[in-house]
Design a protein around this motif. Structure first.
Motif, PDB file in Angstrom:
ATOM      1  N   ARG A  49      -7.756   6.343   9.231  1.00 18.68           N
ATOM      2  CA  ARG A  49      -7.133   6.784   7.735  1.00 18.68           C
ATOM      3  C   ARG A  49      -5.914   5.818   8.421  1.00 18.68           C
ATOM      4  O   ARG A  49      -5.476   6.840   9.571  1.00 18.68           O
ATOM      5  N   MET A  51      -2.230   5.762   8.350  1.00 17.72           N
ATOM      6  CA  MET A  51      -1.165   6.423   7.589  1.00 17.72           C
ATOM      7  C   MET A  51       0.417   7.023   8.676  1.00 17.72           C
ATOM      8  O   MET A  51       0.366   6.236   9.939  1.00 17.72           O
ATOM      9  N   MET A  53       4.067   7.552   8.903  1.00 16.26           N
ATOM     10  CA  MET A  53       5.409   7.880   8.112  1.00 16.26           C
ATOM     11  C   MET A  53       6.741   7.685   8.137  1.00 16.26           C
ATOM     12  O   MET A  53       7.117   6.531   8.905  1.00 16.26           O
ATOM     13  N   LEU A  95       4.960  10.045   2.669  1.00 17.06           N
ATOM     14  CA  LEU A  95       3.188   9.425   4.084  1.00 17.06           C
ATOM     15  C   LEU A  95       2.114   8.604   3.486  1.00 17.06           C
ATOM     16  O   LEU A  95       2.096   8.378   2.342  1.00 17.06           O
ATOM     17  N   LEU A  97      -0.086   5.843   2.465  1.00 18.54           N
ATOM     18  CA  LEU A  97      -1.970   6.313   3.347  1.00 18.54           C
ATOM     19  C   LEU A  97      -2.399   4.780   2.985  1.00 18.54           C
ATOM     20  O   LEU A  97      -1.592   4.277   1.640  1.00 18.54           O
ATOM     21  N   CYS A  98      -3.285   4.478   3.681  1.00 15.12           N
ATOM     22  CA  CYS A  98      -3.801   2.457   3.065  1.00 15.12           C
ATOM     23  C   CYS A  98      -5.069   2.737   4.470  1.00 15.12           C
ATOM     24  O   CYS A  98      -5.289   3.623   4.953  1.00 15.12           O
ATOM     25  N   TYR A 100      -6.794   1.401   7.354  1.00 15.97           N
ATOM     26  CA  TYR A 100      -6.737   1.924   9.317  1.00 15.97           C
ATOM     27  C   TYR A 100      -6.259   0.215   9.222  1.00 15.97           C
ATOM     28  O   TYR A 100      -4.973   0.565  10.103  1.00 15.97           O
ATOM     29  N   ALA A 103      -2.815  -0.809   8.681  1.00 20.14           N
ATOM     30  CA  ALA A 103      -1.089   0.418   8.923  1.00 20.14           C
ATOM     31  C   ALA A 103      -0.023  -0.560   9.746  1.00 20.14           C
ATOM     32  O   ALA A 103       1.078  -0.310   9.452  1.00 20.14           O
ATOM     33  N   SER A 125      -1.833   7.337  12.144  1.00 20.95           N
ATOM     34  CA  SER A 125      -3.279   7.556  11.630  1.00 20.95           C
ATOM     35  C   SER A 125      -3.677   7.561  13.189  1.00 20.95           C
ATOM     36  O   SER A 125      -4.612   8.953  12.691  1.00 20.95           O
ATOM     37  N   ARG A 128      -4.146  12.356  13.049  1.00 15.20           N
ATOM     38  CA  ARG A 128      -4.652  12.840  11.815  1.00 15.20           C
ATOM     39  C   ARG A 128      -5.713  12.723  11.830  1.00 15.20           C
ATOM     40  O   ARG A 128      -6.144  11.905  11.804  1.00 15.20           O
ATOM     41  N   MET A 181      -5.545  17.269   5.545  1.00 13.21           N
ATOM     42  CA  MET A 181      -5.055  16.383   6.457  1.00 13.21           C
ATOM     43  C   MET A 181      -4.871  17.016   6.879  1.00 13.21           C
ATOM     44  O   MET A 181      -4.023  17.925   6.835  1.00 13.21           O
TER      45      MET A 181
END
Length: 205
Positions: A49, A51, A53, A95, A97-98, A100, A103, A125, A128, A181
């Motif tokens: 996934r 991610m 930050m 955070l 989320l999109c 992979y 990102a 990504s 996690r 997560m």
């Protein structure tokens, strides 16, 4: 006397490495690939996934959210637009989320939009793991493992909490569905916890 150079073209050699199961080494892979357990609820690894930050002042986070697409989430909320979601993590952190693969480019776009503002934008990504717990009694799986008030966790909300002995985050994207997560380093541990809590016959009611 040196030999004359060959007139034949050099041949290119391409070496391709694959993991067990046929996946190329360059493909992203989760800590527990294809992990799935069926009990009174289904527990499954969602796969890699994307991610990102983002940390900064509230105005900085609002600008980052506008660049990413979804509305800036309020405290403990998750917002979404298209393939991108934003989760409120703390007053100075969201955070993203999109997908992979999307990102890195999205992180660059956010970083450019923030310019010289004091902020941190980092693709996390690969740090996690995310698991989906689904079923009519999916909440019972989490009630066994977390001190979070599951009755107060509404759809589209995020909770940063603990999953047994490790830190984690829980949100509900749809009725009867929860996503959990955790850090990739404890991915197997968390999957085993969730699977054990979902065993048929161990329902709370």
């Amino acid at each position: 006397m040196a030999p004359a150079p060959s007139s034949r073209p050099r041949s290119a050699t391409h070496v391709s490495m694959t993991r067990k199961g046929g996946r190329p080494m360059s493909d992203p892979i989760s800590a527990t690939p294809d992990a799935r357990y069926q009990g009174f609820a289904t527990v499954a690894d969602t796969g890699p996934r994307g991610m990102i930050m983002v940390r900064g002042e509230p105005a900085t986070l609002a600008k980052a959210a506008k660049t990413a697409g979804p509305d800036m989430p309020k405290a403990r909320a998750v917002t979404g637009k298209g393939d991108v979601s934003l989760a409120w993590m703390s007053p100075d952190e969201i955070l993203v989320l999109c997908d992979y693969a999307a990102a890195p480019a999205l992180a660059d776009k956010i970083e450019k939009a923030l310019g010289a503002e004091h902020s941190l934008v980092a693709v996390v990504s690969d740090a996690r793991s995310v698991f989906r717990v689904e079923g009519d009694k999916a909440d019972q799986v989490l009630r066994k493992l977390t001190p979070a008030d599951m009755d107060a966790l509404g759809q589209g909300e995020m909770r940063r909490t603990r999953i047994a002995q490790t830190a984690g985050g829980i949100w509900s994207p749809a009725p009867g569905v929860y996503e959990v997560m955790c850090f990739r380093s404890v991915g197997q541990y968390v999957f085993d916890l969730l699977a054990n809590a979902a065993k048929s016959g161990s329902e709370l009611a």
